[in-house]
Write an enzyme that holds these catalytic residues in place. Structure first.
Site, PDB file in Angstrom:
ATOM      1  N   GLU A   1       0.808  -1.225   0.000  1.00  0.00           N
ATOM      2  CA  GLU A   1       0.000   0.000   0.000  1.00  0.00           C
ATOM      3  C   GLU A   1       0.840   1.274   0.000  1.00  0.00           C
ATOM      4  O   GLU A   1       0.851   2.030   0.980  1.00  0.00           O
ATOM      5  CB  GLU A   1      -0.966  -0.010   1.186  1.00  0.00           C
ATOM      6  CG  GLU A   1      -1.975  -1.146   1.111  1.00  0.00           C
ATOM      7  CD  GLU A   1      -3.066  -1.068   2.161  1.00  0.00           C
ATOM      8  OE1 GLU A   1      -2.886  -0.364   3.168  1.00  0.00           O
ATOM      9  OE2 GLU A   1      -4.109  -1.720   1.974  1.00  0.00           O
TER      10      GLU A   1
ATOM     11  N   GLU B   1      -6.190  -8.126  -0.694  1.00  0.00           N
ATOM     12  CA  GLU B   1      -6.666  -8.196   0.692  1.00  0.00           C
ATOM     13  C   GLU B   1      -8.164  -7.970   0.652  1.00  0.00           C
ATOM     14  O   GLU B   1      -8.623  -6.877   0.331  1.00  0.00           O
ATOM     15  CB  GLU B   1      -5.997  -7.116   1.555  1.00  0.00           C
ATOM     16  CG  GLU B   1      -4.510  -7.310   1.717  1.00  0.00           C
ATOM     17  CD  GLU B   1      -3.860  -6.262   2.618  1.00  0.00           C
ATOM     18  OE1 GLU B   1      -4.580  -5.526   3.316  1.00  0.00           O
ATOM     19  OE2 GLU B   1      -2.621  -6.172   2.599  1.00  0.00           O
TER      20      GLU B   1
HETATM   21  C1  GAL Z   1      -4.482  -2.941   5.096  1.00  0.00           C
HETATM   22  C2  GAL Z   1      -3.031  -3.372   5.206  1.00  0.00           C
HETATM   23  C3  GAL Z   1      -2.920  -4.650   6.000  1.00  0.00           C
HETATM   24  C4  GAL Z   1      -3.690  -4.545   7.275  1.00  0.00           C
HETATM   25  C5  GAL Z   1      -5.123  -4.195   6.962  1.00  0.00           C
HETATM   26  C6  GAL Z   1      -5.968  -4.126   8.197  1.00  0.00           C
HETATM   27  O1  GAL Z   1      -4.595  -1.636   4.652  1.00  0.00           O
HETATM   28  O2  GAL Z   1      -2.471  -3.581   3.934  1.00  0.00           O
HETATM   29  O3  GAL Z   1      -1.558  -4.906   6.279  1.00  0.00           O
HETATM   30  O4  GAL Z   1      -3.117  -3.582   8.098  1.00  0.00           O
HETATM   31  O5  GAL Z   1      -5.158  -2.966   6.294  1.00  0.00           O
HETATM   32  O6  GAL Z   1      -7.305  -3.876   7.876  1.00  0.00           O
END
Ligand code: GAL
Ligand code: ZN
Length: 649
Positions: free
Chosen positions: A142, A291
């Protein structure tokens, strides 16, 4: 269509790894993302490497037929590195250097950081080069800051400006430095924008600079990985509607875009849908979700637990918008660290009894069945919305906060189109629009000759262009144009705008030709038609007599100007009028349901998603095969709470 999980084996004892891998296999997990923040475990000390644990995890996953995406661990420089080179830490706007301890604690222009990043990436890429188990790379995590205000960034910024403007005279003119005595007489005088009020032109260039520096660092990683691992893909996990980077530029050298989808709840479904479309638009190509939220989230707060069925719904929603693979964050909830209240597919207890795990078991067979049919299908859209970072940045000219809600203005149109079951693309203002029946541009502040010609070419050949308020008011330096508005597009719209008003704090009345009354909000361009037809007028106080919505014929096409924000009903009506031929004919559905279409070789797959936690009814107009239930269906049918169908036409 594949499912995967983000896995952090370094958070558990070794003995657990095989148990995890077999649970994953049992639930149909085919891809695992590893090593994202694992630098301190891969290089525990300067130049001392230990990949043995990762090798072991990868071979365990191999035995369970699971492929691996590796991450470069650069989002989290280890403590020994920061101790040796504290200059890597970014400096905030108040001049304070950040401490070690969270993540993303590096300055994106720091040369020492380039050196250490390259070194660990080289080591990893050489080590995994011939491992067929490792199919690809995710660069960093990110990208997007924090922005750094260190001395080195200041020097880089000055260099960047020199490159862009060549002479100080050019820069002084472009920025309008006659204002408040801002003229520079040497490049070294140029500061970073850490004052509260900064010049909008200066602000825009600093945003471009930060974006460019991020792209430069990201491209360094991509090129290195491509050189050392030419057979593996390289991607990055983007953040949907994140506004601080020019994602089109960042995406250029990646093989495909991935992104992190945390919609929180059904109330945000249109934003999440738009984000999917923006992500697909970056390379005009299907994407991965790297994710995907599987239940409750944490950090500032703890959000709701997904009721049974909701994770599955969001998963199909990703596929419906063009995802190829959906990877859940994260495999198992961690019992330590800042995200200890964050859900995983497994809860902290690690058993197979969690809601998410049971749902995965359900989806396993579905995805195996449906996947091959959907493979290679694309999203084709008759309508595009301009989504552009320069305009997003110009919209922040005064403070860090945007003046108007850029995605919000897009969503007014977007919602109306989705209610018709029509796919939407997002595009840049200089893209070729010729494949679209309609192109929409809310908050298109910045107008250059190139953009104006592109839009006019499109309309003159028969396209329909719709602009929202504040169109074409600025040049590429974020300075106001001296033209009568809407400047370079005045002939296209057949109007002049000599007055306007900010109506953030109240609404005004608008009356259309049929006598329908709408509330106008946010901003009011008070339009004087100069050849255009008026479709609606302002009907409040001193606005009376001014046009609010106009339509102009231009070449073979038409151009609409919508001078203010309006009630949703208006957007629903106009989109239905302009796009009715593309409306989904086979399914009639209520607003809680979203419909998207993927297609290939004349075959269409209609994805139907029920975002409500209640049963809803839809009407299926002809006999169609539902890939999910494996039944032919027709007529009035019930969709279960969070229910899903994929109808083959
Ligand atoms: C994302 C990040 C992850 C984790 C997640 C939690 O933005 O890439 O590592 O922190 O949020 O919701
Ligand atoms: Zn810096």
């Amino acid at each position: 269509m594949y499912l995967g999980v983000d896995y952090y084996p370094e958070h558990w004892e070794k003995e657990r790894w095989d148990i995890d891998a077999s649970l994953m296999e049992k639930a149909g997990i085919e891809v695992v993302r590893l090593a994202e923040f694992a630098w301190s475990k891969l290089e525990p000390d300067d130049g001392v490497y230990d990949f043995s644990w990762l090798d072991e995890v990868i071979s365990i996953l191999d035995r369970h037929h699971i492929k691996v995406v590796l991450c470069t661990p650069t989002a989290s420089p280890p403590a020994w590195l920061i101790e040796k080179h504290p200059d890597i830490l970014p400096v905030n706007r108040n001049g304070q250097r950040m401490s070690f301890g969270a993540r993303r604690h590096y300055c994106i222009t720091n040369k020492v950081y380039y050196y250490y990043s390259e070194r660990i990436i080289r080591k990893m890429a050489k080590h995994y080069k011939d491992n067929p188990q490792v199919i690809g790379w995710q660069v960093d995590n990110e990208f997007g800051g924090p922005k750094c205000y260190c001395e080195n960034c200041r020097k880089e910024f000055q260099l960047w400006l020199k490159n862009r403007y060549k002479t100080l005279d050019n820069l002084n003119k472009a920025w309008g430095n006659a204002f408040w005595s801002h003229d520079y007489t040497s490049w070294e005088q140029i500061p970073l924008p850490i004052v509260y009020y900064h010049n909008p032109a200066f602000d825009l260039d600093f945003r471009r600079f930060f974006s460019d520096m991020t792209v430069r660092y990201s491209n360094m990683q991509i090129r290195l990985l491509k050189e050392l691992n030419p057979d593996k893909f390289v991607t990055h996990n983007f953040m949907g509607l994140f506004p601080e980077l020019d994602y089109y530029e960042l995406a250029k050298e990646y093989d495909f875009v991935s992104w992190d989808n945390y919609p929180r709840g059904p109330e945000n479904r249109y934003r999440s849908a738009l984000a999917h479309d923006v992500m697909r638009g970056l390379k005009k190509k299907n994407f991965w979700v790297m994710e995907e939220q599987c239940s409750y989230l944490t950090r500032e707060d703890i959000t709701r637990t997904f009721p049974p069925g909701e994770m599955r719904l969001w998963t199909y929603h990703c596929f419906a918008h063009g995802a190829e693979t959906v990877v859940y964050f994260r495999w198992r909830a961690c019992n330590f660290g800042i995200e200890q209240f964050h859900s995983g597919i497994l809860q902290h207890d690690g058993t197979d009894k969690s809601i998410s795990y049971r749902e995965l078991l359900q989806m396993k067979d579905e995805i195996r069945r449906v996947g091959p049919k959907i493979e290679g299908t694309k999203i084709v859209s008759p309508v595009a919305i301009i989504y552009d970072y320069e305009n997003i940045w110009v919209n922040c000219a005064y403070t860090e906060k945007p003046m108007y809600d850029y995605p919000g203005e897009i969503l007014r149109f977007y919602k109306a189109i989705k209610k018709l079951g029509i796919n939407v693309d997002t595009v840049r203002p200089t893209d070729d629009f010729s494949s679209y029946k309609v192109v929409i541009a809310p908050l298109l502040y910045v107008m250059t000759d190139e953009i104006a010609e592109n839009i006019k070419r499109y309309v003159s050949k028969g396209g329909i262009f719709i602009a929202g308020f504040r169109c074409a008011i600025k040049d590429k330096n974020s300075n106001m144009l001296k033209d009568v508005l809407p400047g370079k597009l005045r002939d296209l719209f057949g109007i002049g705008i000599y007055a306007w008003d900010n109506i953030r704090d109240r609404t005004v009345e608008i009356r259309d030709k049929e006598g329908r009354i709408y509330r106008g909000d946010t901003f009011a361009d008070l339009i004087t038609p100069e050849g255009a037809e008026t479709l609606a007028w302002y009907n409040s106080s001193w606005y009376k007599g001014y046009s609010a919505i106009t339509l102009n014929a231009y070449g073979k096409g038409k151009a609409y100007y919508i001078g203010c924000g309006l009630e949703q009903e208006f957007y629903d009506l106009i989109m239905k009028e302009l796009l009715s031929e593309y409306e989904v004919k086979e399914v009639i559905f209520p607003e809680e349901v979203e419909v998207n279409i993927r297609e290939k070789d004349g075959k269409r797959f209609i994805f139907v998603n029920n975002f409500s936690d209640k049963e809803v009814f839809i009407e299926i107009k002809r006999d169609m095969f539902d890939l999910i239930s494996e039944k032919y269906i027709q007529g009035r049918v019930m969709l279960l709470p969070f229910g899903v169908m994929i109808l083959e036409v």
